[in-house]
Design a protein around this motif. Structure first.
Motif, PDB file in Angstrom:
ATOM      1  N   PHE A  90      56.076  39.637  45.916  1.00 54.49           N
ATOM      2  CA  PHE A  90      55.409  39.233  44.683  1.00 54.49           C
ATOM      3  C   PHE A  90      54.126  40.027  44.418  1.00 54.49           C
ATOM      4  O   PHE A  90      53.462  40.493  45.345  1.00 54.49           O
ATOM      5  CB  PHE A  90      55.080  37.740  44.727  1.00 54.49           C
ATOM      6  N   ILE A  91      53.826  40.146  43.139  1.00 48.65           N
ATOM      7  CA  ILE A  91      52.570  40.723  42.685  1.00 48.65           C
ATOM      8  C   ILE A  91      51.757  39.561  42.111  1.00 48.65           C
ATOM      9  O   ILE A  91      52.221  38.865  41.210  1.00 48.65           O
ATOM     10  CB  ILE A  91      52.799  41.797  41.612  1.00 48.65           C
ATOM     11  N   ALA A  92      50.561  39.329  42.634  1.00 47.94           N
ATOM     12  CA  ALA A  92      49.779  38.161  42.237  1.00 47.94           C
ATOM     13  C   ALA A  92      48.340  38.549  41.923  1.00 47.94           C
ATOM     14  O   ALA A  92      47.850  39.596  42.351  1.00 47.94           O
ATOM     15  CB  ALA A  92      49.810  37.109  43.345  1.00 47.94           C
ATOM     16  N   LYS A  93      47.660  37.686  41.190  1.00 44.70           N
ATOM     17  CA  LYS A  93      46.255  37.934  40.869  1.00 44.70           C
ATOM     18  C   LYS A  93      45.407  37.809  42.135  1.00 44.70           C
ATOM     19  O   LYS A  93      45.721  37.039  43.050  1.00 44.70           O
ATOM     20  CB  LYS A  93      45.777  36.957  39.801  1.00 44.70           C
ATOM     21  N   SER A  94      44.324  38.566  42.177  1.00 47.33           N
ATOM     22  CA  SER A  94      43.510  38.674  43.384  1.00 47.33           C
ATOM     23  C   SER A  94      42.887  37.350  43.807  1.00 47.33           C
ATOM     24  O   SER A  94      42.620  37.126  44.995  1.00 47.33           O
ATOM     25  CB  SER A  94      42.407  39.712  43.172  1.00 47.33           C
TER      26      SER A  94
END
Length: 266
Positions: A90-94
């Protein structure tokens, strides 16, 4: 009273399962004795069982790599629903990286954290995603850049597709397959959710996480539908804005299909 009992039992199961599975995942990451997603899938399924959530899938994730999945985003449970069935990253907000429990769990599945407000880091983050794509990871991009209410799709952000362009520009891949995926919460205890009640599953903006987790644990019985759409082939000649438009259009269509005619309870 029933809701409190259910919540207590569910929390006990989630903690017990995590105490067993998290160390095994750490061992997997450090030694490579078995694929990392094996334990992750078991953990996600254990969490969904505690939540009383059932996952229904329409279509298939393509086997072609490099693969980027462009999906809508409704709740933190989206990750569990996808992760319980598919080998994905997954790509997620920091901000998620700094959360006490969820940040640690996200790192255990090698989530790529992006800082959308800091342009100086955007190149490094896109490069990391491009490297993962080239290595054969199926990367899940929540293309709205935020969570929706479960009724409407937010506009997709073309800048988030920059990693696909970078993977090609850096010579890591000649093309990237981008596949649309829709997520929709369709029923509760077998009864179709209407527009008024769909936000029950959604986790929007600054909503406190703990009360939302408690609400889902107390309610239980949610059905989530994941639909895979027709992919596109993204190359050096492709338009990022056009790819974004196509993905948004296809995800919206699939989401409306799920909401309008949810799969029957089995």
């Amino acid at each position: 009273m029933i809701g409190k009992i259910r919540t207590g039992l569910a929390l006990f199961w989630m903690v017990a399962a995590s105490l067993v599975l998290v160390p095994l995942q750490v061992i997997s990451m450090k030694t490579g004795l078995w694929p990392e997603t094996v334990i992750l899938k078991i953990w996600h399924r254990a969490m969904l069982w505690a939540l009383g959530m059932r996952v229904h899938v329409v279509g298939e994730m393509v086997k072609t790599r490099p693969l980027m999945i462009a999906s809508n985003h409704i709740s933190w449970t989206d990750i569990m629903a996808m992760g319980s069935r598919f080998d994905v990253t997954f790509i997620a907000k920091s901000e998620l990286n700094g959360w006490p429990i969820f940040g640690f769990l996200s790192r255990l599945q090698r989530t790529v954290f992006i800082e959308r407000e800091r342009k100086r880091k955007s190149g490094d983050q896109a490069s990391e995603i491009a490297r993962r794509l080239a290595a054969g990871n199926a990367m899940v991009l929540f293309a709205e850049g935020s969570t929706g209410d479960g009724n409407m799709l937010l506009p997709f952000k073309s800048t988030l597709f920059g990693a696909a362009s970078m993977a090609i520009a850096e010579g890591a891949a000649e093309h990237v397959v981008i596949q649309p995926v829709s997520i929709a919460y369709t029923r509760i205890h077998g009864i179709p959710l209407g527009r008024q009640h769909r936000p029950l599953a959604s986790w929007i903006g600054d909503m406190d996480l703990v009360p939302h987790v408690g609400q889902l644990l107390a309610e239980g019985g949610l059905d989530v539908e994941i639909r895979f759409g027709e992919p596109i082939d993204f190359s050096a000649r492709s338009s990022r804005k056009e790819a974004t438009r196509l993905m948004e259009e296809r995800v919206r269509d699939m989401m409306q299909q799920s909401l309008g005619q949810p799969l029957p309870v089995r």
